[in-house]
Design a protein around this motif. Structure first.
Motif, PDB file in Angstrom:
ATOM      1  N   UNK A   1       0.835  -1.187   0.000  1.00  0.00           N
ATOM      2  CA  UNK A   1       0.000   0.000   0.000  1.00  0.00           C
ATOM      3  C   UNK A   1       0.872   1.241   0.000  1.00  0.00           C
ATOM      4  N   UNK A   2       2.033   1.098   0.670  1.00  0.00           N
ATOM      5  CA  UNK A   2       2.970   2.206   0.776  1.00  0.00           C
ATOM      6  C   UNK A   2       3.482   2.639  -0.610  1.00  0.00           C
ATOM      7  N   UNK A   3       3.832   1.633  -1.424  1.00  0.00           N
ATOM      8  CA  UNK A   3       4.308   1.925  -2.784  1.00  0.00           C
ATOM      9  C   UNK A   3       3.200   2.545  -3.630  1.00  0.00           C
TER      10      UNK A   3
ATOM     11  N   UNK B   1       0.630   4.124  -2.630  1.00  0.00           N
ATOM     12  CA  UNK B   1       0.283   5.458  -2.169  1.00  0.00           C
ATOM     13  C   UNK B   1       1.300   6.489  -2.634  1.00  0.00           C
ATOM     14  N   UNK B   2       2.550   6.101  -2.602  1.00  0.00           N
ATOM     15  CA  UNK B   2       3.613   7.024  -3.031  1.00  0.00           C
ATOM     16  C   UNK B   2       3.342   7.483  -4.462  1.00  0.00           C
ATOM     17  N   UNK B   3       3.052   6.524  -5.349  1.00  0.00           N
ATOM     18  CA  UNK B   3       2.818   6.863  -6.759  1.00  0.00           C
ATOM     19  C   UNK B   3       1.556   7.706  -6.914  1.00  0.00           C
ATOM     20  N   UNK B   4       0.532   7.348  -6.156  1.00  0.00           N
ATOM     21  CA  UNK B   4      -0.720   8.105  -6.270  1.00  0.00           C
ATOM     22  C   UNK B   4      -0.539   9.525  -5.754  1.00  0.00           C
ATOM     23  N   UNK B   5       0.280   9.694  -4.703  1.00  0.00           N
ATOM     24  CA  UNK B   5       0.519  11.037  -4.187  1.00  0.00           C
ATOM     25  C   UNK B   5       1.224  11.894  -5.244  1.00  0.00           C
ATOM     26  N   UNK B   6       1.833  11.247  -6.218  1.00  0.00           N
ATOM     27  CA  UNK B   6       2.476  12.032  -7.280  1.00  0.00           C
ATOM     28  C   UNK B   6       1.540  12.232  -8.463  1.00  0.00           C
ATOM     29  N   UNK B   7       0.269  11.857  -8.285  1.00  0.00           N
ATOM     30  CA  UNK B   7      -0.727  12.140  -9.320  1.00  0.00           C
ATOM     31  C   UNK B   7      -0.959  11.002 -10.293  1.00  0.00           C
ATOM     32  N   UNK B   8      -0.353   9.834 -10.031  1.00  0.00           N
ATOM     33  CA  UNK B   8      -0.525   8.690 -10.928  1.00  0.00           C
ATOM     34  C   UNK B   8      -1.730   7.880 -10.461  1.00  0.00           C
ATOM     35  N   UNK B   9      -2.663   7.613 -11.368  1.00  0.00           N
ATOM     36  CA  UNK B   9      -3.896   6.903 -11.014  1.00  0.00           C
ATOM     37  C   UNK B   9      -3.597   5.503 -10.502  1.00  0.00           C
ATOM     38  N   UNK B  10      -4.537   4.952  -9.749  1.00  0.00           N
ATOM     39  CA  UNK B  10      -4.310   3.689  -9.072  1.00  0.00           C
ATOM     40  C   UNK B  10      -3.957   2.545 -10.032  1.00  0.00           C
TER      41      UNK B  10
ATOM     42  N   UNK C   1       2.606  -0.073 -13.066  1.00  0.00           N
ATOM     43  CA  UNK C   1       3.997   0.394 -12.988  1.00  0.00           C
ATOM     44  C   UNK C   1       4.807  -0.492 -12.031  1.00  0.00           C
ATOM     45  N   UNK C   2       4.218  -0.810 -10.903  1.00  0.00           N
ATOM     46  CA  UNK C   2       4.923  -1.637  -9.917  1.00  0.00           C
ATOM     47  C   UNK C   2       5.140  -3.054 -10.460  1.00  0.00           C
TER      48      UNK C   2
END
Ligand SMILES: Nc1ncnc2c1ncn2[C@@H]1O[C@H](COP(=O)(O)OP(=O)(O)OP(=O)(O)O)[C@@H](O)[C@H]1O
Ligand SMILES: [Mg+2]
Lengths: 250, 476
Positions: free
Chosen positions: B423-425, B427-436, B442-443
């Motif tokens: 969830x941490x990973x 969330x990090x990407x989503x906080x940068x504006x990348x959709x879920x 990406x991961x």
């Protein structure tokens, strides 16, 4: 004028009450610093603003440019201009730093109705910015934060901030674990973003970074509430007397 | 992240599940010597081949279906399967290929038509049991390279077939290999002459179309001394409620100083989320390396209800090299038990195993690998890395690495990790504006990177797209 308004926020993590009716108004274009003892709820406050999954808001509201953001997904809040530099940035193996950041930058550009940057344009800009932050060129192509030292991770957060050009910037202990050169580079990176429009919320335990970035306001967060707000002069008093004296009376 | 969202994010619909509407020539279900004789006759085979088939059939009848895999499926009724199905007219040239087949291939993105041929990929397309069209054969012939269907090879190159078929995977190697030996219907044969570098990627696309037909293809690749070939295999099947059996055999022979690179993108129909329908994929793949030879298996396994598959290398010659790179995805109710065997016999032989298992929804993913170091394999070395990625909490990953070493100095290194998409990973990407959804893919791509880089360029692109499709869904 306030850009971000936090109104009587109560928030829990698990069963635990962490934010207990916290009020804070961030004035547009200003630098706000938050100081406070360990475990007071500083990181929780920043997580609450960006919609972290750990945090449940039970009361109150958060307004960005006058509009509530509590119903928004984390990525929507990001696209609306809120950026958090994490206290502990996470590692993502196999995803190149450049690919990740270009995806993020282009998501924002699309959101703003701008054209996407192509790989070449983007890389040129990213390299330039990374160089100014004193980052090694290889950090651009390495996996996101993977094996980065503590200081490298923090510089990488600042790199992202500079490329994403957010309006409201939350920096959670951006200065912890930095050597003197890194602290200077990171502070200069932050100062370069100050334009009278962008707003900063800087969470820190040390006066050192505040000497560089000269905050307009100091807020003291204790036990889930903002207990005191003052000007830059408050930093020296806190250094001398600690948090015991502050907010005890009121 | 909510479980429901995760499930949606990983349940991309099977986009290749359409059926070609062409006339089929099919034998009724059931298996006996008559059916085998029918297949052999349909293929215009010499008597010796029929004799071998009947011998394999006799052995198979005495064998038992293996059940050591970490797999759970309804028993296969071998008498309810039809063992031969072919489009009615056997085409001679591209012009004669039924346009519906060509259209189906173009939906699959297969470069069969002229314009795509120009991109330099030779394709042997197999619809059900018959090789529809072998492209590029003329150009390859000029170099003495043979690239044709296995049926043609049996007729035209009997000495090569008699010498090499069953030499790496004996007909009684295992239950499914024996069945294949008796009933194999088509497949590909490749021969690269000494000191020849095959000038293009060779590619076969398998597709199961007819209802209730099994597909039993047999592939044989012989790389003579000092030669090189890169071979790609892709598979898909239309959506069906019933389970279909696929039991293939692939044999690779890399002579002194030769190199074979074998890449698979397996996208058979996986069945639905309750485990209904889907392909049962029981495959035997093995290669043998002579001195200084190299065999590299790369597989991206996203399809099939059941996958049972262990592409292996016998490192017979000194200094020979075996590699296995695998991405196996199980979502819905898919089960995969896959891995490799690296058999070190020669001196200074080296092998590398990189296995990436991704499980989502109710997917079951097992890595099973054997590294065997023989008594004379001085200086043998193996490196194994088996990583599992779990998406959601209903799926499972298992790792069974076996090591048998007769040489106390053999160097074997094994690393295994299991991680959740944290969830941490996300969330990090989503906080940068990348959709879920983009963040998940990406991961996952990052996780598979070491395998994808082994694929030829255009196949890497295809594999990425396929992975995205498999794990896609609208995130609520
Ligand atoms: N995931 C969690 N589960 C349980 N408790 C948590 C969790 N996250 C935070 N807490 C608790 O919430 C309280 C506030 O934590 P928070 O991280 O906001 O403090 P902080 O002010 O940032 O402290 P520091 O200065 O040490 O970074 C602490 O008591 C902490 O233990
Ligand atoms: Mg903190």
């Amino acid at each position: 004028m306030s850009i971000l308004e936090i109104k009587n926020i109560k928030a829990t993590i698990g069963e635990k009450n962490i934010l207990k009716g916290l009020n804070l108004s961030l004035e547009k274009g200003k630098v706000h610093a938050i100081m406070g003892p360990n475990g007071a709820g500083k990181s929780t406050l920043s997580k609450t603003i960006v919609g972290h999954y750990d945090v449940e808001v039970t009361e109150g509201d958060i307004l960005l440019r006058g509009k509530s953001i509590l119903g928004m997904e984390p990525e929507e809040r990001a696209l609306e201009g809120i950026f958090l530099s994490f206290q502990h940035p996470v590692e993502i193996p196999g995803v190149s730093n450049a690919y990740f950041l270009r995806t993020a930058v282009n998501a924002k550009r699309v959101h703003e109705g701008k054209e996407e940057l192509n790989a070449a344009e983007f890389l040129r800009e990213m390299k330039q910015t990374a160089q100014e932050l004193g980052m090694k060129p290889e950090m651009i192509s390495r996996s996101l934060n993977e094996g980065f030292s503590g200081g490298e991770k923090k510089r990488n957060e600042i790199l992202q901030m500079q490329m994403l050009q957010p309006d409201v910037i939350l920096l959670d202990e951006i200065d912890s674990g930095l050597d003197i050169d890194a602290l200077r580079a990171v502070s200069e990176g932050i100062n370069a973003m100050k334009d009278g429009e962008r707003t900063f919320l800087v969470i820190t335990h040390y006066s050192r970074i505040l000497d560089y970035i000269e905050p307009d306001y100091i807020h003291v967060l204790k036990d889930g509430q903002i207990v005191h707000t003052g000007g830059p002069e408050l930093v020296a008093q806190l250094e001398d007397e600690g948090y015991e004296s502050i907010g005890a009376a009121g | 992240m909510a479980q429901e969202e995760l499930n949606q994010a990983v349940s991309g619909e099977y986009a290749l599940g359409f059926e070609i509407d062409i006339e089929q020539d099919t034998v009724p279900p059931g298996l006996d010597e008559g059916v085998i004789a029918f297949i052999s006759q349909k293929k215009d085979e010499p008597q010796w081949m029929l004799d071998l088939r009947l011998k394999a059939f006799a052995k198979w009848q005495q064998m038992e279906e293996p059940h050591w895999g970490h797999l759970d499926y309804t028993p296969i009724d071998y008498q309810s399967i039809s063992y031969f199905s072919a489009p009615k007219q056997a085409p001679e040239s591209l012009e004669e290929v039924d346009p519906k087949i060509l259209e189906a291939y173009s939906k699959l993105g297969i470069p069969l038509e002229e314009q795509k041929q120009l991109q330099g990929i030779a394709v042997d397309a197999v619809v059900d049991s018959v090789s529809v069209k072998t492209t590029f054969s003329k150009e390859l012939e000029a170099k003495g390279i043979i690239f044709c269907s296995i049926s043609e090879a049996i007729r035209d190159y009997p000495e090569l077939i008699q010498k090499y078929m069953f030499s790496v995977v004996p007909m009684t190697d295992n239950y499914f290999a024996a069945l294949n030996s008796a009933v194999f219907t088509d497949g590909t044969f490749v021969y690269i002459p000494p000191n020849t570098r095959c000038p293009m990627e060779l590619s076969t696309y398998f597709r199961i179309n007819a209802l209730n037909t099994g597909q039993f293809e047999r592939t044989l690749i012989v790389a003579d001394k000092g030669s090189y070939v890169s071979y790609n295999e892709g598979c898909s099947a239309p959506t069906r409620d019933d389970n279909q059996l696929h039991a293939a055999v692939v044999e690779l022979i890399a002579m002194d100083d030769a190199e074979i690179k074998y890449s698979t993108i397996q996208n058979w129909y996986p069945g639905d989320e309750n485990g209904k329908g889907g392909i049962y994929n029981f495959v035997t793949k093995r290669g043998i390396c002579e001195t200084n030879a190299k065999i590299s298996w790369t597989q991206v396994e996203t399809g099939s209800a059941i996958t049972w598959k262990y592409p292996s290398c016998i490192l017979k010659g000194d200094n020979s090299v075996g590699e296995f790179y695998s991405v196996a995805v199980t979502t819905l109710a898919q089960q995969a038990d896959t891995g490799t065997k690296m058999i070190h016999l020669g001196k200074n032989t080296t092998s590398t195993i990189i296995s990436k298992g991704i499980s989502a929804m109710k997917g079951q993913n097992t890595y099973r690998g054997l590294v065997k170091i023989g008594a004379h394999a001085e200086g043998a070395r193996n490196y194994s890395e088996c990583d599992s990625l779990l998406i959601g909490d209903q799926c499972e990953a298992h790792t069974f690495p076996y090591l048998e070493s007769k040489d106390p100095h053999g160097q074997v290194e094994h690393e295994a990790t299991t991680s959740k998409i944290s969830d941490e990973q996300l969330f990090y990407l989503r906080q940068r504006g990348i959709g879920e959804e983009d963040a998940v893919s990406m991961i996952v791509h990052g996780f598979c990177k070491d395998v994808f880089t082994q694929l030829p360029m255009e196949y890497a692109v295809e594999a990425k797209a396929l992975l995205e499709l498999t794990l896609e869904g609208s995130v609520g």
